[in-house]
Design an enzyme around this catalytic site. Structure first.
Site, PDB file in Angstrom:
ATOM      1  N   GLU A 103     -10.851  17.486  76.871  1.00  0.00           N
ATOM      2  CA  GLU A 103      -9.632  18.272  76.633  1.00  0.00           C
ATOM      3  C   GLU A 103      -9.597  19.412  77.647  1.00  0.00           C
ATOM      4  O   GLU A 103      -8.559  19.714  78.222  1.00  0.00           O
ATOM      5  CB  GLU A 103      -9.645  18.810  75.197  1.00  0.00           C
ATOM      6  CG  GLU A 103      -8.412  19.620  74.814  1.00  0.00           C
ATOM      7  CD  GLU A 103      -8.453  20.122  73.369  1.00  0.00           C
ATOM      8  OE1 GLU A 103      -9.532  20.041  72.728  1.00  0.00           O
ATOM      9  OE2 GLU A 103      -7.409  20.610  72.899  1.00  0.00           O
ATOM     10  N   HIS A 160     -13.489  14.986  69.893  1.00  0.00           N
ATOM     11  CA  HIS A 160     -12.645  15.593  70.916  1.00  0.00           C
ATOM     12  C   HIS A 160     -13.512  15.690  72.177  1.00  0.00           C
ATOM     13  O   HIS A 160     -14.658  16.155  72.098  1.00  0.00           O
ATOM     14  CB  HIS A 160     -12.267  17.025  70.549  1.00  0.00           C
ATOM     15  CG  HIS A 160     -11.268  17.181  69.449  1.00  0.00           C
ATOM     16  ND1 HIS A 160     -11.441  16.639  68.213  1.00  0.00           N
ATOM     17  CD2 HIS A 160     -10.084  17.857  69.415  1.00  0.00           C
ATOM     18  CE1 HIS A 160     -10.397  16.974  67.452  1.00  0.00           C
ATOM     19  NE2 HIS A 160      -9.568  17.720  68.162  1.00  0.00           N
ATOM     20  N   GLY A 190     -13.155  21.718  67.872  1.00  0.00           N
ATOM     21  CA  GLY A 190     -13.642  23.052  68.211  1.00  0.00           C
ATOM     22  C   GLY A 190     -13.931  23.224  69.694  1.00  0.00           C
ATOM     23  O   GLY A 190     -13.408  22.488  70.522  1.00  0.00           O
ATOM     24  N   ASP A 244      -1.612  19.483  66.444  1.00  0.00           N
ATOM     25  CA  ASP A 244      -1.343  20.614  65.547  1.00  0.00           C
ATOM     26  C   ASP A 244       0.158  20.938  65.525  1.00  0.00           C
ATOM     27  O   ASP A 244       0.599  21.882  66.207  1.00  0.00           O
ATOM     28  CB  ASP A 244      -2.110  21.844  66.039  1.00  0.00           C
ATOM     29  CG  ASP A 244      -3.592  21.568  66.134  1.00  0.00           C
ATOM     30  OD1 ASP A 244      -4.255  21.537  65.094  1.00  0.00           O
ATOM     31  OD2 ASP A 244      -4.078  21.349  67.257  1.00  0.00           O
TER      32      ASP A 244
HETATM   33 ZN   LIG Z   1      -7.493  18.149  67.883  1.00  0.00          ZN
END
Ligand SMILES: [Zn+2]
Length: 351
Positions: A201, A198, A171, A281
């Site tokens: 990023e 995560h 998220g 993804d």
């Molecule tokens: Zn991811």
């Protein structure tokens, strides 16, 4: 090596994938089917294209949540897992740790136990019919706040499902800093769950440090902003912290990396950072795991031997037993030797 030979070799090699969101492996036909079931009308081509017309991380996350909302019946999840099974088969992924983000589904009123029962049934089918192992990491999510994350964790602990091996933090990295989730991660660790996050990023290397120091994350999703912090790179090398690198995802979300050639994964690898290659993804970024290996071979100059190291890295950094890691790495070696025996004309690539 030409593309056809490369894909033949990479298909022959058993692989693991450690950073992939299960809901992001759905096919065009599944999206259209659940849309129709949800709205009682066909999705137009323009509507479909619009779903994928984002050019940053926020836009992508919006689309991701929008598609999750099309899933109005819990049994629709079965379609997702059929797509997932096909993806594993096509890429010869024999072991996978996949994120499941339950929040949007729970908000619709779905029951967590029922979801898990259906998901586990699908995973057993994949194991039984195709011999591929999939384990679940529940994404407690930065996006929906601390209370929601704790609620997700409590559901996981209550469920006590053997397929769930850990929790993750996906998220919005900007609005959900690691410190907000300290208690959630501590509780998960104490309960024996693996924890990953995560980080790095879109935010700078401090975000990665926070995920490691505050949350005690065992692996970092992305972590690419480490590349701007030379001292921190040395630390990552020393600790052999695993970064789950998703090259095309980073180009697509267009925040740190503006083109594939700029991607820092080769620099990080050359400096000795423990990196793995993943897709994040696949449907959303129009990429498969084999495509990712092709892209880094073609665009970033990884050698075939280095790709083999990366493939083994995914097994070595997974949450399986040491003996299973060894077994899978031996299988990679065996498949590699067999493929080159059958393709002697390609052996010059190895010298
Ligand atoms: Zn991811």
């Amino acid at each position: 090596m030409r593309k056809t030979e490369f894909y033949s070799l990479l298909t022959a090699l058993p692989k693991a994938e450690l950073h992939i969101h299960e809901e992001a492996v759905l096919s065009r036909s599944t999206i259209k089917t659940v849309y129709k079931r949800s709205f009682n009308k066909e999705m137009t081509a323009a509507e479909y294209d619009e779903l994928f017309a984002y050019d940053d991380l926020a836009g992508f996350l919006d689309s991701f949540i929008k598609i999750q909302k099309y899933f109005t019946n819990i049994n629709d999840l079965e379609l997702l897992f059929n797509d997932f099974s096909e993806y594993l088969e096509k890429n010869n992924i024999v072991y996978c740790e996949t994120f499941i983000s339950p929040t949007s589904h729970l908000k619709k009123g779905w029951d967590f136990s029922q979801m898990m029962e259906l998901i586990c049934r699908s995973l057993n089918k994949i194991k039984k019919e195709h011999g591929r192992t999939v384990k679940l990491i529940i994404d407690v999510s930065r996006t929906f706040g601390t209370e929601n994350a704790m609620n997700n964790l409590d559901l996981v602990l209550k469920e006590n499902c053997p397929e769930i091996i850990g929790i993750g933090l996906g998220g919005n990295e900007v609005s959900g800093p690691a410190k907000d989730f300290k208690d959630v991660f501590e509780k998960a660790r104490k309960a024996g769950l693996h924890v990953v996050a995560h980080a790095g990023e879109v935010c700078d290397s401090q975000s990665i440090k926070d995920a490691l120091n505050i949350l005690k994350a065992e692996r970092i999703g992305h972590g690419i902003t480490a590349v701007n912090d030379e001292d921190f790179i040395k630390e990552l090398v020393q600790n052999q912290t695993c970064l789950e690198i998703c090259p095309t995802s980073n180009v697509f979300t267009n925040t740190i990396v503006k083109s594939f050639k700029e991607h820092p994964v080769k620099k990080l690898f050359d400096e000795g950072v423990n990196v793995t290659i993943n897709t994040d993804d696949p449907t959303f970024f129009k990429v498969s795991l084999i495509d990712e290996y092709w892209n880094i071979y073609k665009e970033l100059g990884f050698t075939l031997q280095e790709l083999k190291t990366l493939i083994k890295n995914s097994f070595k950094n997974s949450f399986i037993s040491d003996s299973a890691k060894k077994k899978y790495c031996n299988e990679v070696e065996k498949a590699w030797n067999q493929w080159f025996d059958e393709h002697p004309e390609c052996q010059k690539e190895l010298s």
